[in-house]
Design a protein around this motif. Structure first.
Motif, mmCIF file in Angstrom:
data_model
loop_
_atom_site.group_PDB
_atom_site.id
_atom_site.type_symbol
_atom_site.label_atom_id
_atom_site.label_comp_id
_atom_site.label_asym_id
_atom_site.label_seq_id
_atom_site.Cartn_x
_atom_site.Cartn_y
_atom_site.Cartn_z
ATOM 1 N N PRO A 247 0.839 -1.204 0.000
ATOM 2 C CA PRO A 247 0.000 0.000 0.000
ATOM 3 C C PRO A 247 0.872 1.251 0.000
ATOM 4 O O PRO A 247 1.955 1.274 0.596
ATOM 5 C CB PRO A 247 -0.799 -0.136 1.307
ATOM 6 N N ASP A 248 0.408 2.306 -0.658
ATOM 7 C CA ASP A 248 1.238 3.496 -0.840
ATOM 8 C C ASP A 248 1.225 4.463 0.341
ATOM 9 O O ASP A 248 1.480 5.658 0.179
ATOM 10 C CB ASP A 248 0.852 4.219 -2.135
ATOM 11 N N GLY A 249 0.952 3.952 1.525
ATOM 12 C CA GLY A 249 1.064 4.769 2.733
ATOM 13 C C GLY A 249 -0.122 5.688 2.955
ATOM 14 O O GLY A 249 -0.994 5.853 2.101
ATOM 15 N N ASN A 250 -0.129 6.331 4.125
ATOM 16 C CA ASN A 250 -1.228 7.247 4.439
ATOM 17 C C ASN A 250 -1.310 8.394 3.437
ATOM 18 O O ASN A 250 -2.387 8.919 3.157
ATOM 19 C CB ASN A 250 -1.055 7.804 5.855
ATOM 20 N N GLY A 251 -0.152 8.790 2.885
ATOM 21 C CA GLY A 251 -0.157 9.862 1.895
ATOM 22 C C GLY A 251 -0.898 9.496 0.626
ATOM 23 O O GLY A 251 -1.292 10.376 -0.152
ATOM 24 N N GLY A 252 -1.122 8.189 0.415
ATOM 25 C CA GLY A 252 -1.868 7.747 -0.758
ATOM 26 C C GLY A 252 -3.329 8.141 -0.717
ATOM 27 O O GLY A 252 -4.042 7.993 -1.718
ATOM 28 N N VAL A 253 -3.787 8.646 0.426
ATOM 29 C CA VAL A 253 -5.200 9.006 0.563
ATOM 30 C C VAL A 253 -5.595 10.098 -0.429
ATOM 31 O O VAL A 253 -6.717 10.106 -0.939
ATOM 32 C CB VAL A 253 -5.521 9.450 2.011
ATOM 33 N N TYR A 254 -4.679 11.014 -0.736
ATOM 34 C CA TYR A 254 -5.019 12.130 -1.623
ATOM 35 C C TYR A 254 -5.307 11.644 -3.041
ATOM 36 O O TYR A 254 -6.322 12.001 -3.640
ATOM 37 C CB TYR A 254 -3.885 13.159 -1.632
ATOM 38 N N LEU A 255 -4.422 10.825 -3.577
ATOM 39 C CA LEU A 255 -4.627 10.287 -4.917
ATOM 40 C C LEU A 255 -5.841 9.368 -4.948
ATOM 41 O O LEU A 255 -6.611 9.363 -5.915
ATOM 42 C CB LEU A 255 -3.376 9.528 -5.373
ATOM 43 N N ALA A 256 -6.041 8.595 -3.869
ATOM 44 C CA ALA A 256 -7.174 7.673 -3.810
ATOM 45 C C ALA A 256 -8.501 8.423 -3.791
ATOM 46 O O ALA A 256 -9.467 8.033 -4.464
ATOM 47 C CB ALA A 256 -7.059 6.775 -2.580
ATOM 48 N N LEU A 257 -8.584 9.499 -3.026
ATOM 49 C CA LEU A 257 -9.807 10.304 -2.988
ATOM 50 C C LEU A 257 -10.103 10.911 -4.355
ATOM 51 O O LEU A 257 -11.255 10.963 -4.800
ATOM 52 C CB LEU A 257 -9.681 11.416 -1.944
ATOM 53 N N LYS A 258 -9.049 11.366 -5.026
ATOM 54 C CA LYS A 258 -9.229 11.990 -6.344
ATOM 55 C C LYS A 258 -9.662 10.963 -7.381
ATOM 56 O O LYS A 258 -10.633 11.188 -8.124
ATOM 57 C CB LYS A 258 -7.927 12.657 -6.775
ATOM 58 N N SER A 259 -8.964 9.834 -7.431
ATOM 59 C CA SER A 259 -9.252 8.841 -8.467
ATOM 60 C C SER A 259 -10.601 8.159 -8.273
ATOM 61 O O SER A 259 -11.230 7.722 -9.234
ATOM 62 C CB SER A 259 -8.135 7.789 -8.506
ATOM 63 N N SER A 260 -11.073 8.080 -7.031
ATOM 64 C CA SER A 260 -12.360 7.445 -6.754
ATOM 65 C C SER A 260 -13.529 8.426 -6.785
ATOM 66 O O SER A 260 -14.661 8.054 -6.473
ATOM 67 C CB SER A 260 -12.315 6.758 -5.386
ATOM 68 N N LYS A 261 -13.249 9.693 -7.140
ATOM 69 C CA LYS A 261 -14.277 10.737 -7.258
ATOM 70 C C LYS A 261 -14.959 11.063 -5.925
ATOM 71 O O LYS A 261 -16.076 11.595 -5.907
ATOM 72 C CB LYS A 261 -15.359 10.331 -8.283
ATOM 73 N N LEU A 262 -14.292 10.761 -4.822
ATOM 74 C CA LEU A 262 -14.926 11.001 -3.528
ATOM 75 C C LEU A 262 -14.859 12.467 -3.096
ATOM 76 O O LEU A 262 -15.634 12.891 -2.233
ATOM 77 C CB LEU A 262 -14.304 10.103 -2.464
ATOM 78 N N LEU A 263 -13.968 13.249 -3.673
ATOM 79 C CA LEU A 263 -13.971 14.680 -3.376
ATOM 80 C C LEU A 263 -15.272 15.301 -3.882
ATOM 81 O O LEU A 263 -15.884 16.141 -3.205
ATOM 82 C CB LEU A 263 -12.772 15.358 -4.019
ATOM 83 N N GLU A 264 -15.706 14.860 -5.077
ATOM 84 C CA GLU A 264 -16.990 15.325 -5.609
ATOM 85 C C GLU A 264 -18.146 14.820 -4.750
ATOM 86 O O GLU A 264 -19.123 15.533 -4.517
ATOM 87 C CB GLU A 264 -17.175 14.856 -7.054
#
Length: 358
Positions: A247-264
């Motif tokens: 897993p890409d670490g806790n910092g991976g949360v930013y890319l994961a939120l963006k790619s999964s459209k959860l910011l929207e």
């Protein structure tokens, strides 16, 4: 574990013939363009066993590397190496004017922040974000950490403890605003898993009926993975035709939120604030109204709860500033020079680097 004592602010036949020809060419030698790219990043060793692989294994190896963003990974590796062995003058203690200690707060401030937080929660402006992508390998299990019975008399898992705390805050917010609204308060819970924990986590929640929460107020999403690397920055191979990943670490949360459209998704729900925490913090005050109110009152972009470091050798990461007035960062205990770890602030009597990351 200790409770926080302060707060720090701060991505046709012809076709068959062509395919067969391409595979045959691949069998003869690695794709030259890909091999040149790997050489550019010092990773050409990953094709060392090419001549020993079967045709199918060679295709798997090429496909594995074509899925990697090599420039991004190279930046991550270089950044990681640059952060190690920083000179003494590269970091500064966190400025005292951005720290609010628990013992210095007035009752009036705490009550005001509590009410501000509860109102924001009642209005649906807060979401809770759980970082839960890791396995409990150090605890002798491959299950997600949140599934563990941590030895409480109740036998409750970390997931259950946190779900119940969310429900408690929902009730408090509803009671606080009962005179002006009879609406049901729901805090949306976003849970970041990983490819190694996702299925088990989902089944655990389903089996326990979401611990009393509504199923549609819990959203699971996966963080990404990155190659494991050796101390000299080279990719580690799980097999001769597959890169070892984690897993890409806790910092991976930013890319994961963006790619999964959860910011929207958060924006559509009216979420304005996010309370983010790690699953293995058994004492975490999930959706803490006082902390939220403090954050809103200060009008900052981010804030973190911290604990005063108990003694110089305590194995905790500490918050620092990168240079005078630079960004906040966390330096792990293994990276902090012993002379800096034991230095004392003569004005406060505390360690100069005393605010540890919970």
């Amino acid at each position: 574990m200790r409770e926080p004592t302060a707060t720090v602010t701060a991505s046709s036949t012809d076709t068959t013939t062509a395919t067969t020809t391409n595979v045959a060419a691949m069998d003869a030698q690695p794709p030259q363009a890909l091999l040149e790219r790997l050489k550019d990043y010092g990773q050409e060793h990953t094709f060392a066993f090419w001549n020993e692989l079967s045709s199918h294994e060679r295709q798997l190896l090429v496909k594995d590397f074509e899925s990697l963003d090599l420039p991004r990974l190279d930046r991550i590796i270089r950044c990681s190496f640059r952060s190690q062995g920083l000179p003494v003058d590269a970091i500064e203690p966190v400025s005292e004017n951005i720290v609010s200690t628990v013992e210095e707060r007035t009752i009036e401030d705490r009550e005001r922040w509590w009410k501000m937080g509860l109102k924001a929660i009642h209005d649906g402006k807060l979401a809770v974000l759980l970082l839960s992508g890791g396995q409990g390998t150090r605890l002798g299990s491959s299950d997600p950490k949140g599934c563990f019975n941590i030895g409480l008399p109740s036998g409750k898992s970390l997931f259950q403890l946190q779900a119940e705390r969310i429900m408690c805050v929902q009730r408090l917010a509803a009671q606080f605003m009962s005179e002006v609204s009879a609406s049901v308060v729901r805090i949306h819970w976003y849970i970041m898993t990983s490819p190694f924990t996702d299925e088990t986590t989902r089944k655990f929640f389903e089996y326990h009926k979401y611990f009393g929460l509504e199923a549609d107020q819990v959203t699971f999403f996966q963080q990404g993975t990155i190659p494991c690397i050796s101390k000299d920055g080279r990719y580690i191979m799980e097999t001769p035709y597959k890169v070892a990943r984690a897993p890409d670490g806790n910092g991976g949360v930013y890319l994961a939120l963006k790619s999964s459209k959860l910011l929207e998704d958060m924006a559509a729900r009216g979420v304005k604030y996010i309370d983010c925490y790690g699953v293995d913090n058994a004492l975490v005050r999930v959706a803490d109204p006082t902390f939220l109110g403090y954050f809103i009152d200060k009008g900052v972009a981010a804030a973190a709860k911290v604990v005063k470091k108990a003694y110089p050798q305590e194995k905790v990461g500490v918050f620092v500033q990168r240079g005078k007035g630079g960004p906040l960062d966390v330096v792990e205990y293994s990276e902090l020079d012993p002379s800096l770890a034991s230095a004392v602030n003569q004005t406060t009597g505390r360690l100069r680097f005393c605010w540890s990351n919970v």
